[in-house]
Scaffold this motif. Structure first.
Motif, short mmCIF file in Angstrom:
data_model
loop_
_atom_site.label_atom_id
_atom_site.label_comp_id
_atom_site.label_asym_id
_atom_site.label_seq_id
_atom_site.Cartn_x
_atom_site.Cartn_y
_atom_site.Cartn_z
N LYS A 38 15.69 -18.61 14.40
CA LYS A 38 16.94 -17.89 14.65
C LYS A 38 17.73 -18.52 15.80
N LYS A 39 17.00 -19.01 16.82
CA LYS A 39 17.68 -19.61 17.98
C LYS A 39 17.49 -21.12 18.06
N GLY A 40 16.37 -21.63 17.53
CA GLY A 40 16.10 -23.06 17.62
C GLY A 40 14.97 -23.46 16.69
N GLN A 70 10.56 -15.64 20.48
CA GLN A 70 11.88 -15.77 21.10
C GLN A 70 12.87 -16.47 20.18
N GLY A 71 12.48 -16.64 18.92
CA GLY A 71 13.41 -17.19 17.93
C GLY A 71 13.35 -18.69 17.75
N ASP A 130 19.35 -26.67 17.80
CA ASP A 130 19.83 -25.33 18.14
C ASP A 130 19.97 -24.48 16.88
N GLU A 131 20.54 -23.29 17.03
CA GLU A 131 20.66 -22.36 15.90
C GLU A 131 21.55 -22.90 14.79
N LEU A 165 17.43 -21.07 25.51
CA LEU A 165 17.38 -19.60 25.58
C LEU A 165 18.29 -19.05 26.67
#
Length: 185
Positions: A38-40, A70-71, A130-131, A165
């Motif tokens: 989701k984030k990386g 943490q995604g 990244d995302e 993050l």
């Protein structure tokens, strides 16, 4: 044991797409799109027999456990020629995942097309996106290598993860990874 450095793909490069089988899941096809975080997304070219991979695999799994919530997703890819290096065969990948307790997907790139698309050169070779699947870090996990007596900390990857993050800029200087060369056909 060869000392091959990463090629250091240009930052900002969009992650080349792929769909590869996961030997640990009955060769179920997995795509980058379905696995991305989701984030990386951390993509690591690795194999079963390389001393450099064996040196860091426990820390890599630990980092995965720390950051998946943490995604940040991890994806391992084995692109080695299994005819010349049968220790890296899909069957042995299943054993490796079980023995090492690897919980992130570990995919097989038989054609080596994915490794070529990423300009991967060594195992391990790390690419952090990244995302939006834009490359923000490529390089080493930390300064530890087999036999150099330096602690395996994962420091370089942790800095990249924490910067993402926190919405902070990535470090400008990124050191290449170093490992065994990918075993090309």
């Amino acid at each position: 044991m060869s000392n091959t450095p990463s090629n250091m793909l240009s930052l900002g490069t969009k992650a080349p797409d792929f769909t590869l089988p996961d030997p640990s899941k009955n060769n179920e096809l997995q795509s980058l799109e379905s696995l991305k975080g989701k984030k990386g997304t951390m993509i690591v070219f690795m194999c079963n027999h390389c001393p450099f991979v064996l040196h860091i695999i426990d820390k890599l799994e630990e980092l995965y456990e720390d950051y998946k919530t943490q995604g940040i997703e991890f994806i391992g890819i084995n692109s080695n020629d299994v005819i010349k290096y049968p220790a890296d065969s899909p069957e042995m990948m299943v054993d490796f995942v079980s023995e090492k307790g690897i919980k992130f997907p570990y995919l097989f790139d038989d054609s080596q097309d994915v490794a070529k698309a990423y300009q991967a050169a060594c195992t391990p070779d790390f690419y952090f996106f990244d995302e939006n699947l834009s490359l923000i870090y490529r390089g080493q996990m930390d300064d530890s290598r087999p036999g150099n007596q330096k602690e395996i900390t994962g420091e370089d990857l942790i800095i990249a993860f924490e910067n993402l993050l926190a919405g902070a800029e990535q470090e400008e200087f990124q050191r290449p990874s170093l490992g065994c060369n990918i075993k090309w056909k």
